[in-house]
Structures are given as C-alpha cells and as structure tokens.
Design a protein around this motif. Structure first.
Motif, PDB file in Angstrom:
ATOM      1  N   THR A  62       0.857  -1.179   0.000  1.00  8.79           N
ATOM      2  CA  THR A  62       0.000   0.000   0.000  1.00  8.79           C
ATOM      3  C   THR A  62       0.896   1.233   0.000  1.00  8.79           C
ATOM      4  N   PHE A  63       0.355   2.363  -0.426  1.00  8.30           N
ATOM      5  CA  PHE A  63       1.131   3.599  -0.411  1.00  8.30           C
ATOM      6  C   PHE A  63       1.045   4.264   0.952  1.00  8.30           C
ATOM      7  N   ALA A  64       2.027   5.062   1.264  1.00  9.15           N
ATOM      8  CA  ALA A  64       2.124   5.716   2.572  1.00  9.15           C
ATOM      9  C   ALA A  64       1.338   7.025   2.580  1.00  9.15           C
ATOM     10  N   SER A  65       0.646   7.256   3.675  1.00  9.33           N
ATOM     11  CA  SER A  65       0.020   8.562   3.874  1.00  9.33           C
ATOM     12  C   SER A  65       1.114   9.541   4.299  1.00  9.33           C
ATOM     13  N   LYS A  66       0.767  10.805   4.363  1.00  6.91           N
ATOM     14  CA  LYS A  66       1.744  11.816   4.793  1.00  6.91           C
ATOM     15  C   LYS A  66       2.213  11.523   6.215  1.00  6.91           C
ATOM     16  N   ASP A  67       1.283  11.134   7.086  1.00  5.98           N
ATOM     17  CA  ASP A  67       1.648  10.852   8.480  1.00  5.98           C
ATOM     18  C   ASP A  67       2.614   9.675   8.591  1.00  5.98           C
ATOM     19  N   SER A  68       2.343   8.604   7.855  1.00  2.00           N
ATOM     20  CA  SER A  68       3.232   7.443   7.951  1.00  2.00           C
ATOM     21  C   SER A  68       4.582   7.720   7.282  1.00  2.00           C
ATOM     22  N   LEU A  69       4.583   8.561   6.254  1.00  2.00           N
ATOM     23  CA  LEU A  69       5.846   8.938   5.614  1.00  2.00           C
ATOM     24  C   LEU A  69       6.705   9.752   6.580  1.00  2.00           C
ATOM     25  N   GLU A  70       6.073  10.700   7.268  1.00  2.00           N
ATOM     26  CA  GLU A  70       6.814  11.503   8.239  1.00  2.00           C
ATOM     27  C   GLU A  70       7.217  10.683   9.463  1.00  2.00           C
ATOM     28  N   ALA A  71       6.406   9.691   9.830  1.00  2.00           N
ATOM     29  CA  ALA A  71       6.752   8.825  10.956  1.00  2.00           C
ATOM     30  C   ALA A  71       7.974   7.967  10.633  1.00  2.00           C
ATOM     31  N   TYR A  74      10.833  10.989   7.233  1.00  2.00           N
ATOM     32  CA  TYR A  74      10.930  11.954   6.138  1.00  2.00           C
ATOM     33  C   TYR A  74      10.527  13.341   6.625  1.00  2.00           C
ATOM     34  N   ALA A  75      11.283  14.333   6.208  1.00  2.00           N
ATOM     35  CA  ALA A  75      10.938  15.737   6.449  1.00  2.00           C
ATOM     36  C   ALA A  75      11.226  16.503   5.160  1.00  2.00           C
ATOM     37  N   LEU A  76      10.341  17.387   4.828  1.00  2.00           N
ATOM     38  CA  LEU A  76      10.513  18.212   3.641  1.00  2.00           C
ATOM     39  C   LEU A  76      11.763  19.068   3.816  1.00  2.00           C
ATOM     40  N   PRO A  77      12.624  19.145   2.797  1.00  2.00           N
ATOM     41  CA  PRO A  77      13.834  19.970   2.929  1.00  2.00           C
ATOM     42  C   PRO A  77      13.484  21.417   3.277  1.00  2.00           C
ATOM     43  N   SER A  78      14.320  22.056   4.060  1.00  2.00           N
ATOM     44  CA  SER A  78      14.015  23.402   4.551  1.00  2.00           C
ATOM     45  C   SER A  78      13.907  24.430   3.434  1.00  2.00           C
ATOM     46  N   ASP A  79      14.691  24.271   2.357  1.00  2.00           N
ATOM     47  CA  ASP A  79      14.593  25.229   1.260  1.00  2.00           C
ATOM     48  C   ASP A  79      13.276  25.097   0.510  1.00  2.00           C
ATOM     49  N   VAL A  80      12.627  23.952   0.601  1.00  2.00           N
ATOM     50  CA  VAL A  80      11.325  23.747  -0.033  1.00  2.00           C
ATOM     51  C   VAL A  80      10.202  24.109   0.933  1.00  2.00           C
ATOM     52  N   SER A  81      10.360  23.779   2.207  1.00  2.00           N
ATOM     53  CA  SER A  81       9.285  24.004   3.177  1.00  2.00           C
ATOM     54  C   SER A  81       8.995  25.487   3.418  1.00  2.00           C
ATOM     55  N   ARG A  82       9.939  26.372   3.116  1.00  2.00           N
ATOM     56  CA  ARG A  82       9.655  27.800   3.289  1.00  2.00           C
ATOM     57  C   ARG A  82       8.750  28.325   2.179  1.00  2.00           C
ATOM     58  N   ASP A  83       8.669  27.593   1.047  1.00  2.00           N
ATOM     59  CA  ASP A  83       7.865  28.047  -0.092  1.00  2.00           C
ATOM     60  C   ASP A  83       6.641  27.182  -0.374  1.00  2.00           C
ATOM     61  N   TYR A  84       6.622  25.959   0.141  1.00  2.00           N
ATOM     62  CA  TYR A  84       5.539  25.028  -0.175  1.00  2.00           C
ATOM     63  C   TYR A  84       5.091  24.257   1.063  1.00  2.00           C
ATOM     64  N   THR A  85       3.804  23.918   1.079  1.00  2.00           N
ATOM     65  CA  THR A  85       3.283  22.906   1.990  1.00  2.00           C
ATOM     66  C   THR A  85       2.859  21.747   1.103  1.00  2.00           C
ATOM     67  N   TYR A  86       2.725  20.562   1.685  1.00  2.00           N
ATOM     68  CA  TYR A  86       2.378  19.436   0.829  1.00  2.00           C
ATOM     69  C   TYR A  86       1.339  18.530   1.470  1.00  2.00           C
ATOM     70  N   LEU A  87       0.624  17.828   0.598  1.00  2.00           N
ATOM     71  CA  LEU A  87      -0.363  16.829   0.991  1.00  2.00           C
ATOM     72  C   LEU A  87      -0.146  15.593   0.145  1.00  2.00           C
ATOM     73  N   ILE A  88      -0.476  14.453   0.711  1.00  2.00           N
ATOM     74  CA  ILE A  88      -0.425  13.199  -0.037  1.00  2.00           C
ATOM     75  C   ILE A  88      -1.795  12.544   0.097  1.00  2.00           C
ATOM     76  N   ALA A  89      -2.440  12.326  -1.025  1.00  2.00           N
ATOM     77  CA  ALA A  89      -3.726  11.632  -1.043  1.00  2.00           C
ATOM     78  C   ALA A  89      -3.478  10.207  -1.516  1.00  2.00           C
ATOM     79  N   VAL A  90      -3.967   9.235  -0.738  1.00  2.00           N
ATOM     80  CA  VAL A  90      -3.740   7.822  -1.044  1.00  2.00           C
ATOM     81  C   VAL A  90      -5.087   7.154  -1.273  1.00  2.00           C
ATOM     82  N   SER A  91      -5.152   6.335  -2.321  1.00  2.00           N
ATOM     83  CA  SER A  91      -6.349   5.547  -2.597  1.00  2.00           C
ATOM     84  C   SER A  91      -5.930   4.085  -2.669  1.00  2.00           C
ATOM     85  N   ASP A  92      -6.654   3.217  -1.953  1.00  2.00           N
ATOM     86  CA  ASP A  92      -6.300   1.801  -1.935  1.00  2.00           C
ATOM     87  C   ASP A  92      -6.739   1.063  -3.188  1.00  2.00           C
TER      88      ASP A  92
END
Length: 129
Positions: A62-71, A74-92
């Motif tokens: 199965t694919f990872a949700s944002k929470d399980s990816l961060e658990a 994984y953390a978004l690189p700081s140079d990206v996180s200052r300009d973007y927020t992100y979401l991951i939508a997963v469908s089984d």
C-alpha cells in the motif's frame, strides 16, 4: 589655473540613469530565475517522495500517507518548506494510487504556482514542469 578633481553633476546623473535602466531590466529576470530554482527544488522533493512511495509500496503493498511517511523519518527539505506545503492523497484502489500536491505559500506563491504529481507520473500543471 587649478584643476578640480571629482565628477560633475551631469556625469553623476548619467551614471544613475544607466544603473536604473539596468536594474529595471535585470531585476524581473532575477526574480523569475529565483522562482524557477525554488520550483525545481520542489519538483526534486516531489520525485523523492514518489520514490519513497514506491519503496513503501513494495514493502507494505500500500502507499504511505503523509503521516506514515513523516513517521518513517521523512521531512521536507528546509529550502522547499519555506515556499511550499504538501499533501499526499492515497487511494487503496484497485489499483492503489497516490497523489502528491505541493501548495505554494508566502510572498512568492503567485510566481511559484502549485504542483501535482500522481502515481502514474502525471505532472500538473504542464507549464510549471
């Protein structure tokens, strides 16, 4: 006769005008290049997340949700996180799918634009990729 040293007011004004013309031409180009570089960093982060999704899928079916990816660390690189927020939508599914969406934030959001990448490799909007 004595010689004076220095610049005349006319010479100084000509230099100011030339510098002002260069600045009005160069600054917008510079801002566009900075936006492209920031967008490129975000695209690289999206591709990294997509690779991690594929690895997670092989291990867990199965694919990872944002929470399980961060658990998993994984953390978004700081140079990206200052300009973007992100979401991951997963469908089984079937078939299982994911969609990564980066939303531009901050003062440069209009120039950067939002980005999407899905499990099939579709990238939108096309003009930002």
């Amino acid at each position: 006769m004595s010689r004076s040293r220095g610049f005349t007011l006319i010479e100084l004004m000509i230099v100011v005008v030339v510098v002002a013309l260069l600045a009005t031409i160069a600054y917008p180009s510079y801002v566009d290049q900075v936006a492209r570089a920031r967008r490129s960093a975000a695209q690289a982060a999206m591709m990294d997340i997509a690779n991690r999704q594929q690895q997670f899928f092989l291990a867990n079916r199965t694919f990872a949700s944002k929470d399980s990816l961060e658990a998993s660390g994984y953390a978004l690189p700081s140079d990206v996180s200052r300009d973007y927020t992100y979401l991951i939508a997963v469908s089984d599914g079937p078939p299982p799918r994911f969609e990564i969406e980066f939303t531009a934030v901050g003062p440069h959001a209009a120039r950067l634009g939002n980005l999407k990448l899905d499990s099939a490799g579709n990238r939108t909007p096309a003009d930002k990729w």
